[in-house]
Write a protein that holds these residues in place. Structure first.
Motif, PDB file in Angstrom:
ATOM      1  N   GLY A 154     -13.356  13.751  11.245  1.00 48.95           N
ATOM      2  CA  GLY A 154     -11.953  13.825  10.843  1.00 48.95           C
ATOM      3  C   GLY A 154     -11.222  12.500  10.880  1.00 48.95           C
ATOM      4  N   VAL A 155     -11.950  11.390  10.932  1.00 48.49           N
ATOM      5  CA  VAL A 155     -11.340  10.063  11.008  1.00 48.49           C
ATOM      6  C   VAL A 155     -11.301   9.450   9.613  1.00 48.49           C
ATOM      7  N   HIS A 156     -10.185   8.785   9.280  1.00 46.48           N
ATOM      8  CA  HIS A 156      -9.982   8.242   7.942  1.00 46.48           C
ATOM      9  C   HIS A 156     -10.079   6.727   7.856  1.00 46.48           C
ATOM     10  N   GLN A 157      -9.844   6.039   8.971  1.00 47.94           N
ATOM     11  CA  GLN A 157      -9.727   4.586   8.933  1.00 47.94           C
ATOM     12  C   GLN A 157     -10.517   3.976  10.083  1.00 47.94           C
ATOM     13  N   GLY A 158     -11.298   2.930   9.781  1.00 49.35           N
ATOM     14  CA  GLY A 158     -12.069   2.229  10.799  1.00 49.35           C
ATOM     15  C   GLY A 158     -11.564   0.815  10.976  1.00 49.35           C
ATOM     16  N   LEU A 159     -11.361   0.413  12.225  1.00 47.67           N
ATOM     17  CA  LEU A 159     -10.840  -0.925  12.509  1.00 47.67           C
ATOM     18  C   LEU A 159     -11.995  -1.919  12.611  1.00 47.67           C
ATOM     19  N   ALA A 160     -12.560  -2.256  11.483  1.00 47.48           N
ATOM     20  CA  ALA A 160     -13.676  -3.192  11.387  1.00 47.48           C
ATOM     21  C   ALA A 160     -13.848  -3.503   9.903  1.00 47.48           C
ATOM     22  N   PRO A 161     -14.502  -4.636   9.593  1.00 52.01           N
ATOM     23  CA  PRO A 161     -15.195  -5.567  10.477  1.00 52.01           C
ATOM     24  C   PRO A 161     -14.303  -6.724  10.928  1.00 52.01           C
ATOM     25  N   LEU A 205      -9.846  -5.111   7.766  1.00 52.97           N
ATOM     26  CA  LEU A 205     -10.317  -6.463   8.055  1.00 52.97           C
ATOM     27  C   LEU A 205      -9.505  -7.062   9.191  1.00 52.97           C
ATOM     28  N   LYS A 206     -10.209  -7.688  10.127  1.00 52.23           N
ATOM     29  CA  LYS A 206      -9.491  -8.327  11.220  1.00 52.23           C
ATOM     30  C   LYS A 206     -10.227  -9.590  11.670  1.00 52.23           C
ATOM     31  N   HIS A 207      -9.489 -10.521  12.210  1.00 47.35           N
ATOM     32  CA  HIS A 207      -8.062 -10.504  12.526  1.00 47.35           C
ATOM     33  C   HIS A 207      -7.413 -11.558  11.625  1.00 47.35           C
ATOM     34  N   PHE A 208      -6.488 -11.168  10.791  1.00 46.43           N
ATOM     35  CA  PHE A 208      -5.936 -11.991   9.728  1.00 46.43           C
ATOM     36  C   PHE A 208      -4.701 -12.733  10.232  1.00 46.43           C
ATOM     37  N   ARG A 243     -12.137  -8.891  -2.386  1.00 48.81           N
ATOM     38  CA  ARG A 243     -12.531  -8.911  -3.800  1.00 48.81           C
ATOM     39  C   ARG A 243     -13.842  -8.182  -4.048  1.00 48.81           C
ATOM     40  N   GLU A 244     -14.821  -8.388  -3.189  1.00 50.95           N
ATOM     41  CA  GLU A 244     -16.139  -7.806  -3.413  1.00 50.95           C
ATOM     42  C   GLU A 244     -16.368  -6.531  -2.623  1.00 50.95           C
ATOM     43  N   GLY A 245     -15.786  -6.452  -1.439  1.00 52.96           N
ATOM     44  CA  GLY A 245     -16.005  -5.272  -0.609  1.00 52.96           C
ATOM     45  C   GLY A 245     -15.058  -4.132  -0.906  1.00 52.96           C
ATOM     46  N   GLY A 246     -13.846  -4.464  -1.360  1.00 60.63           N
ATOM     47  CA  GLY A 246     -12.868  -3.427  -1.670  1.00 60.63           C
ATOM     48  C   GLY A 246     -12.152  -2.873  -0.453  1.00 60.63           C
ATOM     49  N   ALA A 247     -11.964  -3.692   0.567  1.00 59.66           N
ATOM     50  CA  ALA A 247     -11.260  -3.229   1.769  1.00 59.66           C
ATOM     51  C   ALA A 247      -9.834  -2.804   1.421  1.00 59.66           C
ATOM     52  N   ARG A 248      -9.401  -1.721   2.065  1.00 59.54           N
ATOM     53  CA  ARG A 248      -8.074  -1.176   1.763  1.00 59.54           C
ATOM     54  C   ARG A 248      -7.056  -1.401   2.869  1.00 59.54           C
ATOM     55  N   SER A 249      -7.441  -2.138   3.903  1.00 56.68           N
ATOM     56  CA  SER A 249      -6.486  -2.414   4.971  1.00 56.68           C
ATOM     57  C   SER A 249      -6.823  -3.748   5.621  1.00 56.68           C
ATOM     58  N   VAL A 250      -5.796  -4.375   6.156  1.00 52.36           N
ATOM     59  CA  VAL A 250      -5.929  -5.660   6.841  1.00 52.36           C
ATOM     60  C   VAL A 250      -5.133  -5.581   8.131  1.00 52.36           C
ATOM     61  N   MET A 251      -5.680  -6.131   9.210  1.00 48.21           N
ATOM     62  CA  MET A 251      -4.984  -6.163  10.493  1.00 48.21           C
ATOM     63  C   MET A 251      -4.476  -7.571  10.766  1.00 48.21           C
ATOM     64  N   THR A 282      -2.791  -1.430   2.868  1.00 43.69           N
ATOM     65  CA  THR A 282      -1.856  -1.453   3.991  1.00 43.69           C
ATOM     66  C   THR A 282      -2.203  -2.582   4.961  1.00 43.69           C
ATOM     67  N   VAL A 283      -1.178  -3.160   5.547  1.00 47.52           N
ATOM     68  CA  VAL A 283      -1.341  -4.126   6.629  1.00 47.52           C
ATOM     69  C   VAL A 283      -0.917  -3.441   7.921  1.00 47.52           C
ATOM     70  N   VAL A 284      -1.812  -3.445   8.895  1.00 50.74           N
ATOM     71  CA  VAL A 284      -1.507  -2.821  10.181  1.00 50.74           C
ATOM     72  C   VAL A 284      -1.417  -3.890  11.253  1.00 50.74           C
TER      73      VAL A 284
END
Length: 770
Positions: A154-161, A205-208, A243-251, A282-284
Motif C-alpha cells: 500500500g505504499v506509493h512513494q519511495g525515498l530513494a535513490p 531523488l535525494k539530496h538535492f 531525464r532518463e529515469g523519469g523520477a517524479r519527486s525530488v527531496m 513534487t519537491v518534498v
C-alpha cells in the motif's frame, strides 16, 4: 447523481485538479502539503535528526477532517508484521477518506535505500555496493522488486535513490551513495529510478543538492562547493535520473551552499529544477528540513516565515509531519504574509501526482490485492547476485585465494560473527530494531563465519573475535593470535558497524575523523600478521579505509560494502572460489588515513607533485578490481595521428576483451576522458563510459563506445556548459589508473554552448568475436 468533474476519468488530469482546487478551502489545500508521522517517538534516540525536539502532537481525528497529503513510514517506524501493517495502513486510509469532504487518500511513503525499510523485508546491498557492481540492469531489477513490494503493502512513494557524489569519504553517509564519480552515480542511480517507477512507485531523488560536499565531512555542515564543482559533479546525476529515469519527486537537501539553504533556494528548486530542466513532479522536504530554516539555519524567525521561504523556493510537501505547513501556514495566508497562490501552486502539484496514482478515482481501494511477502525467494536470489557482483578483490598477489577446501582457517575479527555486519544504516534491523532488542531480525542473515563454514564443510574453522568494532580494548588479542598460529590461513573480518547519529562507525551522522580502521582493529590486524600465518583481510564497511600500512604484508584483500542479507554467502563464495570476483571500486582506497579528503576527480594541483610532501595517490584506484581469471585487451582503437571530429561530432572507440584464463569471469571496460588544455582547470581524467562484459574461457567480445563531443563538455568561466575545440584523449582502461589503450582526438570548429538536450550517456555496443 452527476459525477463532479474532478472525478471524471475522461477529463485531463489538469482539468480534474483545477476543478478540485476550486472547491477546496484554504485548510483543505494546505492539508495536502504535509505528512503525518503516526507513532514517531519524541523520546531518546530517533531515526531522523532532531526527531525528539521537532515532532509535534496533533489530534488525528480532527486533523484528517481537512484531508491529508502524506502518511509517513507506516512500516519503517516500528516492527510490524507486513500483512498486518498493510491492513492497518488500509484502515488508516479508509479513515482519511471517510473523514474528509472529498474522500482523498494520502500518499504513503517509505524509505527504500537498500530495500523496503520494513520488518521481514529483503535487505539488499547498500548503494555503494550497487556502484561496485558496475551493472545498472541488475540494479534496475532490484528496484523493480522493491517497488513491487512497496506497492503490495500500500505504499506509493519511495525515498530513494541517493544521488550525492562522494567528495570526502570520511562522511558517514558514503554507504548510501553510489560512488565518487558523477557518471557512475548517474547511470546506476537512473537504473534504480527506472526500476522503482516501472512498479508504479514514485522515486524521490535525494539530496538535492550538494549534501555530500559538506565541509569537514560533517553531516549537515555547510557546503563550500564552487560553481563548477556544483554544475559538473553534483548536478549531473540528478539531471540524468530525471531525464532518463523519469523520477517524479525530488527531496531538498538539508544543507546550505554559500549561505543559502537548499530548502529556501528558488534558483535551485524552481529556476534550475523546473524552469530549466522542466521537472513537473513534487519537491518534498527532507525530514524537518523546513523547520530547520528557523532552528538550524536561522533564515526564518517563525514557523510561518519558514513555510513562506520553503513555498517560495518550491517545496511542495513538508515531511515527515506537520509543523510549518500546519496551522501556521493558513494563518499566515489570511494575515497576508504568504500569498495564497503559493499554496495553490504546491497543492496543484500534489493533487496532480495523486491523480496520476489513481488516488482521485472513485474506484480506488486501499486493501492489498494479494498476500504480502517482502522477502520472497526471488528477492533473495537477486540479493545474492547483487552481493556476489559487488565484492571487490583488491589484491591477491601470490594466489592465496581461492582457499583450499580442506584447509585450517582461523576466522578472526569483530565483524565475522555478527549478522548486522552485512547491513547498512537504512536496513531495517540496523535502522529500527536496535530500539527493539527483543524483536528478532525477521529475515535470515548468515554471518561471514557461518557462511564460510557452510561454503567449506571440509575445512577446520575456528573463531576468535579479537576486539570490538570500536574502543581500545585488546584483551581478546591473545586468543585471536593463538587461533591464528594453529591455522594454515587467517581470515580477518574487520570493518564498520552501521548506525545513526554517532551510534555506529558508518551511517547518517556517523562521520569519521580520519580513514583509519575503527577502534583497535588495525592493531589486531598487525598482531595477526606478526604470527607469520598468511592473512586474508575481509572488509565489511560503508566507506573505504586506508590500507597502505598493510600493503605487501597481506595474503589477499577482499572489500565488500555492506552486501546485505546474502552478503555472507557472497563473500564466502569469493573466498572459496565458487564466485569469481568481478566487483570494481566505486571509490578510491587511500594509502594513509590522513591523505583525504580526496577523490580521483582531481585537476593537476590535486595530484602528487613537488610542492607538497603529502602524496594523495590512492593505494587502489577508482575502478580497480581483480579476478581469478585473466583478460587480454586487443585491437584498441587509436592510431599514430589523432582523429578529427567537429565540436558537434561523434567517434567510435573500441577494444576486444578476451578471457585468457581457465574460468568464466567478467571484466569491466572503462572509458575515461583526458582534456590536456581547457579554459578552466579540468580533472586529469574522468569516467565517461563503461561496460561490464562476461566471458567464458577463450571467449572474446568487442566493446564499442559511441563517444559524442557533448561528453567532453564542462562549465566555463561564464557559467555556460560548453564544448571547446582542441585535443582530447579517450582512454580505454581497467581503472582510472590502469590505461590499456588510448585514442587521440582533435575537436574542430567553434565553441558550442549546450542546452538541456545535450547527450548525457555514452552508448555502448557489445558484439561477439570469433
Amino acid at each position: 447523481m452527476t459525477t463532479a468533474p474532478w472525478r471524471d476519468h475522461a477529463l485531463p488530469a489538469a482539468a480534474r485538479v483545477d476543478d478540485l482546487l476550486s472547491r477546496m478551502t484554504l485548510e483543505e489545500k494546505t492539508a495536502q502539503l504535509y505528512g503525518v508521522w503516526v507513532g514517531a517517538s519524541t523520546d531518546g534516540d530517533g531515526v531522523a535528526p532532531h526527531q525528539h525536539d521537532m515532532s509535534v502532537d496533533h489530534d488525528w481525528d480532527e486533523l484528517i477532517t481537512r484531508g491529508l497529503g502524506q502518511l509517513t513510514r507506516s512500516f519503517g517506524t516500528a516492527p510490524v508484521d507486513p500483512a498486518l501493517g498493510a491492513q492497518a495502513l488500509a484502515r488508516a486510509q479508509r479513515r482519511i477518506t471517510e473523514a474528509g469532504r472529498f474522500g482523498i487518500p494520502a500518499i504513503a511513503h517509505e524509505e527504500c535505500l537498500a530495500g523496503f525499510t520494513a520488518w521481514q523485508a529483503t535487505a539488499y546491498p547498500v548503494p555503494l555496493a550497487w556502484g561496485a557492481t558496475w551493472d545498472p540492469p541488475v540494479v534496475e531489477e532490484m528496484a523493480r522488486r522493491i517497488g513491487d513490494d512497496l506497492r503490495s503493502a500500500g505504499v506509493h512513494q519511495g525515498l530513494a535513490p541517493v544521488l550525492d557524489v562522494v567528495r570526502d569519504p570520511r562522511w558517514g553517509r558514503v554507504e548510501e551513495t553510489i560512488g565518487e564519480d558523477p557518471y557512475l552515480v548517474g547511470t546506476v542511480g537512473s537504473a534504480y529510478v527506472k526500476g522503482l517507477e516501472s512498479a508504479g512507485v514514485v522515486a524521490t531523488l535525494k539530496h538535492f543538492a550538494g549534501y555530500a560536499s559538506s565541509a569537514g565531512a560533517r553531516n549537515l555542515a555547510p557546503v563550500r562547493a564552487g560553481v563548477r564543482e556544483f554544475a559538473d559533479v553534483t548536478l549531473p546525476p540528478f539531471e540524468m535520473a530525471l531525464r532518463e529515469g523519469g523520477a517524479r519527486s525530488v527531496m531538498a537537501a538539508y544543507t546550505e551552499r554559500d549561505g543559502v539553504p537548499a530548502s529556501a533556494d528558488p534558483e535551485l528548486l524552481t529556476g534550475l529544477l523546473r524552469e530549466e530542466w522542466g521537472f513537473t513532479g513534487t519537491v518534498v522536504a527532507d525530514y524537518f528540513g523546513i523547520g530547520f530554516l528557523q532552528t538550524l539555519h536561522r533564515v526564518a524567525g517563525t514557523p510561518a516565515e519558514a513555510a513562506h521561504a520553503a513555498l517560495t523556493a518550491g517545496i511542495d510537501v513538508e515531511l515527515p509531519t506537520l509543523k510549518c505547513y500546519g496551522d501556521p501556514l493558513p494563518a499566515a495566508v489570511r494575515s497576508g504574509q504568504v500569498p495564497e497562490e503559493l499554496v495553490d501552486r504546491a497543492a496543484r502539484r500534489v493533487l496532480l501526482q495523486k491523480c496520476e496514482l489513481g488516488l482521485l478515482d472513485e474506484d480506488w481501494t486501499p486493501e492489498p490485492a494479494a498476500a504480502v511477502n517482502l522477502d520472497s525467494t526471488g528477492n533473495r536470489i537477486l540479493a545474492r547476485r547483487l552481493a556476489e557482483e559487488s565484492v571487490v578483490l583488491l589484491d591477491n598477489p601470490d594466489g592465496l585465494l581461492p582457499l583450499a577446501p580442506d584447509t585450517r582457517i582461523a576466522v578472526v575479527g569483530p565483524r565475522a560473527a555478527d549478522a548486522l555486519a552485512m547491513l547498512g544504516c537504512y536496513s531495517f534491523p540496523s535502522h529500527v530494531l536496535t530500539h527493539h532488542p527483543d524483536v528478532p531480525a525477521g529475515i535470515e542473515i548468515p554471518t561471514a563465519l557461518d557462511a564460510l563454514r557452510t561454503e567449506l564443510p571440509d575445512a577446520k574453522v575456528t573463531f576468535a573475535q579479537g576486539c570490538e568494532v570500536t574502543g581500545p580494548d585488546t584483551a581478546g588479542f591473545e586468543e585471536a593470535v593463538a587461533r591464528t598460529a594453529e591455522a594454515d590461513v587467517c581470515v580477518a573480518v574487520l570493518g564498520d558497524r552501521a548506525g545513526l547519529f554517532g551510534r555506529g562507525t558508518s551511517g547518517e551522522g556517523c562521520d569519521a575523523t580520519d580513514l583509519g580502521l575503527p577502534g583497535a582493529q588495525g592493531e589486531l590486524l598487525d598482531a595477526l600478521i606478526a604470527t607469520g600465518v598468511p592473512v586474508v583481510l575481509v572488509l565489511l564497511t560503508g566507506r573505504p579505509y586506508a590500507l597502505g600500512r598493510w600493503h605487501g604484508r597481506l595474503g589477499a584483500v577482499v572489500q565488500a560494502f555492506f552486501p546485505g542479507e546474502e552478503g555472507g554467502p557472497a563473500v564466502a563464495g569469493v573466498l572459496s572460489g565458487r564466485v569469481n570476483p568481478s566487483g570494481r571500486l566505486p571509490v578510491s582506497v587511500p594509502q594513509v588515513p590522513g591523505g583525504q579528503p580526496w577523490t580521483y576527480l582531481q585537476p593537476p594541483l590535486g595530484l602528487a607533485g613537488e610542492v607538497s610532501n603529502l602524496d594523495p595517490t590512492p593505494l587502489y584506484a577508482f575502478g580497480h578490481g581483480r579476478s581469478y581469471t585473466t583478460f587480454a585487451w586487443e585491437d584498441g582503437t587509436g592510431g599514430e595521428e589523432p582523429a578529427e571530429i567537429g565540436t558537434d561530432g561523434s567517434y567510435d572507440v573500441s577494444v576486444t576483451v578476451r578471457n585468457t584464463g581457465e574460468r568464466e569471469g567478467a571484466e569491466v571496460v572503462q572509458l575515461y576522458l583526458h582534456d590536456p588544455v581547457a579554459s578552466v582547470t579540468r580533472p586529469d581524467t574522468r569516467l565517461i563510459g563503461y561496460q561490464r562484459v562476461a566471458a567464458a574461457p577463450g571467449e572474446a567480445a568487442r566493446v564499442t563506445f559511441r563517444f559524442h563531443a557533448d561528453l567532453s563538455s564542462f562549465t566555463d568561466r561564464a557559467g555556460r556548459r560548453v564544448v571547446e575545440p582542441g585535443a582530447l584523449e579517450l582512454r580505454l582502461a581497467a581503472s582510472s589508473a590502469d590505461v590499456r589503450h588510448t585514442a587521440r582526438l582533435t575537436l574542430t570548429g567553434p565553441v558550442r554552448v549546450l542546452g538541456t538536450d545535450r547527450r548525457l550517456r555514452c552508448e555502448t555496443e557489445v558484439s561477439g568475436v570469433e
